[in-house]
Enzyme design. Sequence first.
Site, PDB file in Angstrom:
ATOM      1  CD  GLU A 177      -2.756  -1.388   2.366  1.00  0.00           C
ATOM      2  OE1 GLU A 177      -2.515  -0.737   3.424  1.00  0.00           O
ATOM      3  OE2 GLU A 177      -4.011  -1.770   2.304  1.00  0.00           O
ATOM      4  CD  GLU A 211      -3.956  -7.170   3.123  1.00  0.00           C
ATOM      5  OE1 GLU A 211      -5.207  -6.520   3.245  1.00  0.00           O
ATOM      6  OE2 GLU A 211      -3.040  -6.428   3.367  1.00  0.00           O
TER       7      GLU A 211
END
Length: 667
Positions: A94, A170
């Site tokens: 991220e 994820e």
Amino acid sequence: EMLDDILLMKRANINAVRTSHYPPHPRFLELCDEFGLWVMDECDLETHGFFFVDWRNNPSDDPRWQDAMVDRMRRTVERDKNHPSIIMWSLGNESGTGQNLAAMAAWTRDRDPSRPIHYEHDWSCPDVDVYSRMYATHAEVALIATRDEEPLDDPALDEHRRGLPFVQCEYAHAMGNGPGGLLEYQQLFESSDRCIGGFVWEWIDHGLRQTDAAGRQRWAYGGDFDEPLHDGNFVADGLIFPDRTPSPGLADFAAVISPVLISADSSGGLTLTNRYDFADLSQLRFDWTVEEGGVQVAAGVLETPKLAARGSMRLELPSLVTEDRPARAGVDQPATQAGRVERWLSVRCTLAIDTAWAPAGHVISRGQLQLAHTDLRMAPSAPQRPFPNSVPSPAGPDLAIGNGVFDVRTGRLLRLGDVEVLLSPRLDLWRAPTDNDRGAHGDPVEPVWRKLGLDRLRHRTVAVERGDNTLTVHSTVAAAANDLRFEVVYAWSASASGGVSLQISLDTKGELPAPLPRVGVRLQLPRDLDRVTWFGSGPQESYPDTGYGAWISRFSAGVDELQTPYVFPQENGSRADVRWLRLADGSARELLISSGTEFSFAARRWSTEQLDVARHDAELSDEGSLFVNLDAALQGIGTASCGPGVLPQYQLLTAPASFSFTFDALG
């Protein structure tokens, strides 16, 4: 603690770990080498905070940060490169996009061309060897699996990405009750050679032991330390609790990803699939049992099939398993249909030898097949005390039907035999929202539910009608300041066993823009009826899109054992696919609840309202009675705490409903 984690993972069929968002302690990698876990080793890089300023001045694209970022990647690779467990490098997490990520990838590829490179946040994938996503929905994964995803604007980049394998770095956010939808994700992963699989977020709930102002021990999370900025319980999102007790979600995950799949096939038998990548089944043992109404009547061991990795075959079963024969005399169990009882074949795959991570006998997987119903004429169920009332009759100022006593004015059930009924069964549509219902980073339904007033419904008796064989109660259920209402008819009659049957009819009036939390009844009973036996799914909790680690049998537990102590209190503890349920006080009093169709039940010492307002498990307190939910249907769980909501097939959509229960007091 690292060893405990490794052993738990191996015993739960987990074969890979992503070390997000930093390289782990070197000893962890040594354990992965020793016990056999694949590792995606991730660099210590995350610049997610720049999201809040629209990625302005993000270090990932600022040349002043290039040397520092490459240095982080270099130290990761040089420290860990000799661990055979590492199958992939990850640039970080991220951190947006930019030239410095490209420089990290270029250095890594030059230094170690033997391992693929991963990075999720740049979906155009110019610098990596796998296409990675977080929390892509089932629908999007289906498109990616067949290379039918939306094209990129750059044809060359689009062609490059479509040629890459796909991983969900994820998915299935394991926060609170859930995650739901695991099976459908796994089926998609298995459907395509492009899909590598996925990493569930995450392993452990992060909570710290703390004593609250009332002296109670609790797991503390964000906001419990007077900090000004925090994520609340968003840190409690793992497959195990803070003390490393496995949650029901871990059992579900273990079942869904099991390397040995035992499944019912269309021809009425069982199919065995070896989902190991390299191993055959020679180190495994296959035990079978046959149960009638949850009571074992036969057992044996199957010859271990010679099945190579990724192979599939029909499982050959002993002839006595499927032969048509009457039930064995003395089987103590209520019939689930008139005069008949269910027979189930279970096959359990276990380790045949001790391993470094589990002893012989450790369960790898289970499979079940329902056999023909068995005639109970040869095996009557346990004798029940006869009751003389077959039609409504006066009982002082009240009314008796079967072994039930009712208030003749309100239609409220007062007693069942010697069991006092503190709250007569009445419609229940509310549940204490789960983390996934709240959907902080997904698709929330809780705000809609509260706006509709489902958490503050009121019940008004419109009419009570006494017939020759029934007592019928008409009721309206609604919340103030809302046009939505529910018209309910409760029809009571004597059951054939001498108990009392309840038929509920429900009709919705007005617009209902969201699925309902549940459709069923709630009743309140004396506290000491806390020994529970049921025939259905267990031993763990299960909801429409969870419970894959459960199986059909007869189970027993105390009420306290039925609760799942999620760090943040929420709906929990429901058992699905129930045919009958028995509540007992350990002496003479018993209450048997059954239905013509499968139902779910939950039993607690506290009300849904208390469960709804509590913020820590330690706050839940015994209210001095037993609250029982009997549900004809439940809304699924999903994974909307961070990801997609409940799949359409598990949503409890509005429609007129009709369901029934029979109550027999056996004491």
